[in-house]
Scaffold this active site. Structure first.
Site, PDB file in Angstrom:
ATOM      1  N   ARG A  53     -47.550  39.961  -6.245  1.00 51.38           N
ATOM      2  CA  ARG A  53     -47.026  39.368  -5.010  1.00 51.38           C
ATOM      3  C   ARG A  53     -46.740  40.518  -4.056  1.00 51.38           C
ATOM      4  O   ARG A  53     -46.917  41.690  -4.394  1.00 51.38           O
ATOM      5  CB  ARG A  53     -45.811  38.451  -5.256  1.00 51.38           C
ATOM      6  CG  ARG A  53     -44.909  38.776  -6.401  1.00 51.38           C
ATOM      7  CD  ARG A  53     -44.176  40.064  -6.274  1.00 51.38           C
ATOM      8  NE  ARG A  53     -43.454  40.151  -5.019  1.00 51.38           N
ATOM      9  CZ  ARG A  53     -43.080  41.254  -4.456  1.00 51.38           C
ATOM     10  NH1 ARG A  53     -43.340  42.432  -5.028  1.00 51.38           N
ATOM     11  NH2 ARG A  53     -42.447  41.283  -3.306  1.00 51.38           N
ATOM     12  N   ALA A  55     -47.300  41.177   0.317  1.00 49.68           N
ATOM     13  CA  ALA A  55     -48.470  40.960   1.171  1.00 49.68           C
ATOM     14  C   ALA A  55     -49.635  41.925   0.908  1.00 49.68           C
ATOM     15  O   ALA A  55     -50.770  41.482   0.675  1.00 49.68           O
ATOM     16  CB  ALA A  55     -48.027  41.000   2.639  1.00 49.68           C
ATOM     17  N   GLN A 203     -36.480  38.734  -5.919  1.00 49.97           N
ATOM     18  CA  GLN A 203     -37.342  39.930  -5.920  1.00 49.97           C
ATOM     19  C   GLN A 203     -36.533  41.202  -5.692  1.00 49.97           C
ATOM     20  O   GLN A 203     -36.935  42.281  -6.112  1.00 49.97           O
ATOM     21  CB  GLN A 203     -38.422  39.819  -4.841  1.00 49.97           C
ATOM     22  CG  GLN A 203     -39.503  38.789  -5.116  1.00 49.97           C
ATOM     23  CD  GLN A 203     -39.206  37.471  -4.438  1.00 49.97           C
ATOM     24  OE1 GLN A 203     -38.037  37.088  -4.304  1.00 49.97           O
ATOM     25  NE2 GLN A 203     -40.218  36.757  -4.018  1.00 49.97           N
ATOM     26  N   ASP A 244     -44.887  39.831   5.952  1.00 53.04           N
ATOM     27  CA  ASP A 244     -46.107  39.170   5.481  1.00 53.04           C
ATOM     28  C   ASP A 244     -47.086  38.888   6.609  1.00 53.04           C
ATOM     29  O   ASP A 244     -48.259  38.646   6.372  1.00 53.04           O
ATOM     30  CB  ASP A 244     -45.752  37.879   4.760  1.00 53.04           C
ATOM     31  CG  ASP A 244     -45.006  38.195   3.492  1.00 53.04           C
ATOM     32  OD1 ASP A 244     -43.770  38.432   3.571  1.00 53.04           O
ATOM     33  OD2 ASP A 244     -45.637  38.249   2.432  1.00 53.04           O
ATOM     34  N   ASN A 254     -41.240  37.128   7.212  1.00 53.12           N
ATOM     35  CA  ASN A 254     -40.904  37.833   5.964  1.00 53.12           C
ATOM     36  C   ASN A 254     -40.128  36.866   5.075  1.00 53.12           C
ATOM     37  O   ASN A 254     -39.827  35.726   5.460  1.00 53.12           O
ATOM     38  CB  ASN A 254     -40.107  39.104   6.248  1.00 53.12           C
ATOM     39  CG  ASN A 254     -40.021  40.020   5.030  1.00 53.12           C
ATOM     40  OD1 ASN A 254     -41.027  40.250   4.371  1.00 53.12           O
ATOM     41  ND2 ASN A 254     -38.846  40.516   4.708  1.00 53.12           N
ATOM     42  N   LYS A 255     -39.791  37.340   3.895  1.00 51.87           N
ATOM     43  CA  LYS A 255     -39.100  36.498   2.904  1.00 51.87           C
ATOM     44  C   LYS A 255     -37.902  35.771   3.513  1.00 51.87           C
ATOM     45  O   LYS A 255     -37.175  36.330   4.335  1.00 51.87           O
ATOM     46  CB  LYS A 255     -38.662  37.392   1.738  1.00 51.87           C
ATOM     47  CG  LYS A 255     -37.976  36.706   0.588  1.00 51.87           C
ATOM     48  CD  LYS A 255     -38.774  35.575   0.009  1.00 51.87           C
ATOM     49  CE  LYS A 255     -40.172  35.966  -0.423  1.00 51.87           C
ATOM     50  NZ  LYS A 255     -41.034  34.825  -0.770  1.00 51.87           N
TER      51      LYS A 255
HETATM   52  O1  MRU Z   1     -43.100  35.938  -2.020  1.00 50.77           O
HETATM   53  P1  MRU Z   1     -43.345  37.419  -2.085  1.00 50.77           P
HETATM   54  O2  MRU Z   1     -42.609  38.095  -3.179  1.00 50.77           O
HETATM   55  O3  MRU Z   1     -44.826  37.727  -2.103  1.00 50.77           O
HETATM   56  O4  MRU Z   1     -42.757  37.949  -0.715  1.00 50.77           O
HETATM   57  C1  MRU Z   1     -42.838  39.316  -0.408  1.00 50.77           C
HETATM   58  C2  MRU Z   1     -42.194  39.667   0.864  1.00 50.77           C
HETATM   59  O5  MRU Z   1     -41.681  38.852   1.586  1.00 50.77           O
HETATM   60  C3  MRU Z   1     -42.295  41.098   1.249  1.00 50.77           C
HETATM   61  O6  MRU Z   1     -41.153  41.501   1.947  1.00 50.77           O
HETATM   62  C4  MRU Z   1     -43.514  41.248   2.153  1.00 50.77           C
HETATM   63  O7  MRU Z   1     -44.648  40.750   1.502  1.00 50.77           O
HETATM   64  C5  MRU Z   1     -43.759  42.649   2.524  1.00 50.77           C
HETATM   65  S1  MRU Z   1     -44.448  43.531   1.179  1.00 50.77           S
HETATM   66  C6  MRU Z   1     -44.773  45.109   1.618  1.00 50.77           C
END
Ligand code: MRU
Length: 366
Positions: A53, A55, A203, A244, A254-255
């Site tokens: 996982r 991006a 995460q 993302d 973002n998350k």
């Molecule tokens: O759902 P996830 O764990 O894939 O979400 C990840 C995020 O939101 C990260 O902050 C984002 O992908 C940036 S990764 C460099």
């Protein structure tokens, strides 16, 4: 990055066979397990179930998924089927589409008998490029941390707050939001990280705390709701998050929960930076509200995974039986709340002019 004295990337091709190996992130931090992927179907499963996982890593893994698919069926139809399968696994991170577009565009002109070899070579180049890109993000981002450190008393730490995991586990190496932090730590700047736990999948607790700890970076895990309080009390010098998808106008997906951190940062005057590689910019969008937001299973909100005192990893229900839960996985932070974007080409305002200033070749697209 090093784990237990050994250097790892998050994804690599095994010698002696057309296999791709990943670190199973659903098992961290309790177990370090490597999973071998041999088909595009297995890659799709790994992306959907979040064994990989983040991006940039989603994109690179999908690129290797295309390469594996080309072993089984290098025809044009095989290419299109693999791209379609992989593209629908997760909707928000635009890096997935970007990587698949790169693969499709480059492979289209390669004769079928050579496609698998070319696909592995291209996926490898994208992976290597991600490492270089993330390293450069760190080299630019460290300047922000260095400037804050220079205003402090000698030895006083710079407190960075981050959300989710935008670390090396989310990329191939270095990370985006963590790259300036690793660079600062390695340069001897005293840096400390407030790690948002990042419900519902945690995460931050599971991955960011794991990787910062493995690298020896001082950090403290906090409940997601603690950030605003810490900012009000001067305990946060800056926020750095990953993303993302960034629109051509600088809106940032973002998350889930990132937006609330940005609001608190604005209210308290704490700088709020977003770190990203070029592959995260969606030049086709100019309004963050158009970004597709992944809606995940409510089970992730209703249950927590954790290690028992006996050492077993188990799932625990935390709500009354039958309780309904909603689970939007990402939110959008408007550009007006973002102090700056940290990219591999430098730092710019979160705006169309800012982005085009760093990527002038995209002016027509923006
Ligand atoms: O759902 P996830 O764990 O894939 O979400 C990840 C995020 O939101 C990260 O902050 C984002 O992908 C940036 S990764 C460099």
């Amino acid at each position: 990055m090093r784990i237990g004295g050994k250097s790892y990337r998050t994804i690599w091709v095994d010698e002696g066979g057309p296999h791709v190996s990943i670190i199973d992130q659903t098992k961290l931090p309790h177990r370090f397990e490597i999973v071998r992927l041999t088909t595009a179907g297995e890659v799709a499963h790994a992306i959907r179930t979040m064994q990989v996982r983040g991006a940039p890593l989603i994109g690179i893994t999908a690129a290797y998924g295309v390469a594996l698919a080309m072993i089984a069926d290098p025809s044009d139809a095989g290419l299109e089927t693999a791209v379609a399968l992989l593209a629908r696994q997760r909707p928000t991170a635009v890096n997935l589409r970007w990587a698949l577009d790169e693969m499709r565009r480059n492979l289209a002109s390669v004769a079928q008998p050579y496609r698998a070899k070319a696909a592995f070579a291209l996926a490898g180049r994208l992976a290597d490029d991600d490492v270089v890109t993330c390293k450069k993000i760190g080299e630019h981002g460290i300047q922000i941390i260095r400037a804050i450190a220079a205003r402090k008393q000698p030895g006083q730490r710079v407190n960075v707050l981050t959300h989710c995991n935008a670390g090396w586990l989310a990329c191939v190496d270095w990370g985006t939001a963590t790259s300036p932090i690793y660079h600062a730590h390695d340069a001897g700047i005293p840096v400390h990280v407030w790690v948002d736990e990042t419900r519902p999948r945690n995460q931050g607790a599971a991955l960011t705390a794991f990787e910062l700890g493995s690298h020896g970076v001082p950090h403290t895990l906090i409940a997601d709701n603690a950030g605003g309080h810490l900012m009000q009390h001067g305990e946060v010098d800056l926020v750095i998050v990953g993303t993302d998808r960034v629109t051509a106008t600088g809106d940032v997906a973002n998350k889930i929960g990132t937006y609330l951190k940005a609001l608190a940062a604005k209210d308290t005057g704490v700088p709020f930076y977003v770190a990203l590689p070029h592959s995260t910019i969606d030049w086709s969008l100019s309004d963050g509200m158009e970004i597709p937001i992944e809606e995940r299973s409510g089970d992730e909100v209703l249950r927590l995974s954790g290690r028992t005192a006996a050492g077993d990893v188990q799932l625990f229900d935390i709500a009354p039986e039958g309780c309904r839960a909603a689970n939007p996985a990402f939110d959008v932070t408007p550009a007006r709340l973002v102090t700056g974007l940290i990219t591999e080409r430098g730092i710019c305002p979160a705006s169309r002019d800012g982005l085009v200033g760093l990527y002038p070749e995209r002016e027509a697209a923006a």
